[in-house]
Design a protein around this motif. Structure first.
Motif, short mmCIF file in Angstrom:
data_model
loop_
_atom_site.label_atom_id
_atom_site.label_comp_id
_atom_site.label_asym_id
_atom_site.label_seq_id
_atom_site.Cartn_x
_atom_site.Cartn_y
_atom_site.Cartn_z
N UNK A 100 0.83 -1.21 0.00
CA UNK A 100 0.00 0.00 0.00
C UNK A 100 0.86 1.26 0.00
N UNK A 101 1.90 1.26 0.83
CA UNK A 101 2.79 2.42 0.91
C UNK A 101 3.46 2.67 -0.44
N UNK A 106 3.64 5.87 -5.62
CA UNK A 106 3.44 5.93 -7.06
C UNK A 106 2.31 6.89 -7.42
N UNK A 107 1.23 6.87 -6.62
CA UNK A 107 0.13 7.81 -6.86
C UNK A 107 0.61 9.25 -6.71
N UNK A 108 1.50 9.47 -5.72
CA UNK A 108 2.04 10.80 -5.50
C UNK A 108 2.87 11.28 -6.69
N UNK A 110 2.53 10.24 -9.78
CA UNK A 110 1.61 10.48 -10.89
C UNK A 110 0.88 11.81 -10.72
N UNK A 111 0.52 12.14 -9.46
CA UNK A 111 -0.18 13.41 -9.20
C UNK A 111 0.73 14.60 -9.50
N UNK A 112 2.02 14.48 -9.16
CA UNK A 112 2.98 15.54 -9.48
C UNK A 112 3.08 15.74 -10.99
N UNK A 113 3.07 14.62 -11.71
CA UNK A 113 3.18 14.70 -13.16
C UNK A 113 1.90 15.25 -13.80
N UNK A 114 0.75 14.95 -13.14
CA UNK A 114 -0.54 15.34 -13.71
C UNK A 114 -0.93 16.77 -13.37
N UNK A 115 -0.19 17.43 -12.47
CA UNK A 115 -0.56 18.78 -12.03
C UNK A 115 0.63 19.71 -12.15
N UNK A 116 0.47 20.76 -12.91
CA UNK A 116 1.54 21.74 -13.09
C UNK A 116 1.78 22.51 -11.79
N UNK A 117 3.01 22.45 -11.27
CA UNK A 117 3.37 23.21 -10.08
C UNK A 117 2.66 22.75 -8.82
N UNK A 118 2.47 21.43 -8.64
CA UNK A 118 1.74 20.92 -7.47
C UNK A 118 2.46 21.24 -6.17
N UNK A 119 3.79 21.15 -6.15
CA UNK A 119 4.53 21.46 -4.93
C UNK A 119 4.31 22.91 -4.50
N UNK A 226 -5.59 12.60 -13.83
CA UNK A 226 -6.23 12.60 -12.51
C UNK A 226 -7.38 11.60 -12.48
N UNK A 227 -8.16 11.52 -13.55
CA UNK A 227 -9.25 10.55 -13.62
C UNK A 227 -8.71 9.13 -13.53
N UNK A 228 -7.57 8.88 -14.20
CA UNK A 228 -6.95 7.55 -14.15
C UNK A 228 -6.48 7.22 -12.74
N UNK A 229 -5.91 8.22 -12.04
CA UNK A 229 -5.44 8.00 -10.67
C UNK A 229 -6.60 7.65 -9.76
N UNK A 230 -7.70 8.42 -9.85
CA UNK A 230 -8.88 8.17 -9.02
C UNK A 230 -9.48 6.81 -9.33
N UNK A 231 -9.51 6.44 -10.62
CA UNK A 231 -10.04 5.15 -11.02
C UNK A 231 -9.19 4.02 -10.44
#
Length: 243
Positions: A100-101, A106-108, A110-119, A226-231
């Protein structure tokens, strides 16, 4: 002619009332209260969230947090309740293991890649969180007086280091109250209690969500990712529940 004037007047009054309500709600604050208690092998984490002048109340309680070995991981039980207009009442039990960890990491990514300037978005959003109360008390014994006294000093330093790191992310509205109580007993013992209260503007919270959506759209196929991550997360949860 006069009837049309009255209709326009009532429409104007209605629009002004809606604007007044919107301004009132956006000027409100979202409050949260987090408490954590650990005494021996007993843990309890409670999170209360209040928004829209008390119209929305959410209560999360984690009464069970038990390590069941490296294979099964950490057993977690979560109780969730809420009041109108958000109503919910459910309990969930699951095990968090090494797999799980790894998936969350990995989700984190992917989220960084899917969102411009997430940090940067995260840092800017956290900087608007105001901590109005932070009490952290720890009682412990290592079973040896000399070792306990030495560890007490190290624990003081560790706590202030953590508080210093946290102050770079959120606003501390008052000085945290930290307590370290060495217990000079022949047996090993440990208990800690954290009581934290904070708030954030509802208007800024909504603005932050809108900015997050904009940043996701700025990334290459960000919304789709993001939809793929949530799915994937939902699919993983269903598989784990069925197992």
């Amino acid at each position: 002619m006069l009837g049309g004037y009255h209709v326009k007047l009532w429409l104007l009054i209605g629009v002004l009332l809606l604007l007044a309500v919107a301004v009132l709600l956006l000027s409100s604050r979202i409050f949260f209260h987090l408490s954590l208690n650990r005494r021996g092998h007993d843990d309890q984490i409670v999170l209360d969230i209040t928004a829209l002048f008390g119209l929305v109340k959410l209560h999360y309680k984690l009464p069970a947090l038990v390590f069941e070995g490296f294979k099964r991981g950490l057993h977690v039980k979560l109780e969730e309740t809420g009041v109108a207009p958000v109503k919910s009442a459910k309990d969930e039990e699951t095990n968090i293991d090494k797999e799980d960890v790894s998936e969350w990491i990995e989700y984190g990514k992917k989220a960084l890649k899917a969102t411009y300037g997430l940090r940067r978005w995260t840092a800017e959003t956290m900087s608007h969180v105001q901590i109005t109360k932070l009490d952290w008390s720890t009682n412990f014994s290592l079973g040896d007086a000399a070792g306990t006294a030495t560890a007490a000093g190290a624990l003081w330093g560790l706590k202030w280091t953590i508080i210093g790191w946290a102050s770079q992310w959120v606003k501390l509205m008052r000085k945290p109250r930290l307590f370290v109580v060495p217990v000079f007993e022949d047996t090993v013992g440990f208990s800690t209690e954290v009581d934290c209260k904070g708030r954030i503007s509802a208007g800024y919270a909504l603005y932050a969500v809108l900015r997050l959506l904009v940043r996701a759209m700025q990334a290459d196929e960000g919304i789709r990712q993001w939809k793929d991550i949530i799915r994937e997360i939902r699919s993983r949860r269903r598989e784990k529940s069925a197992a």
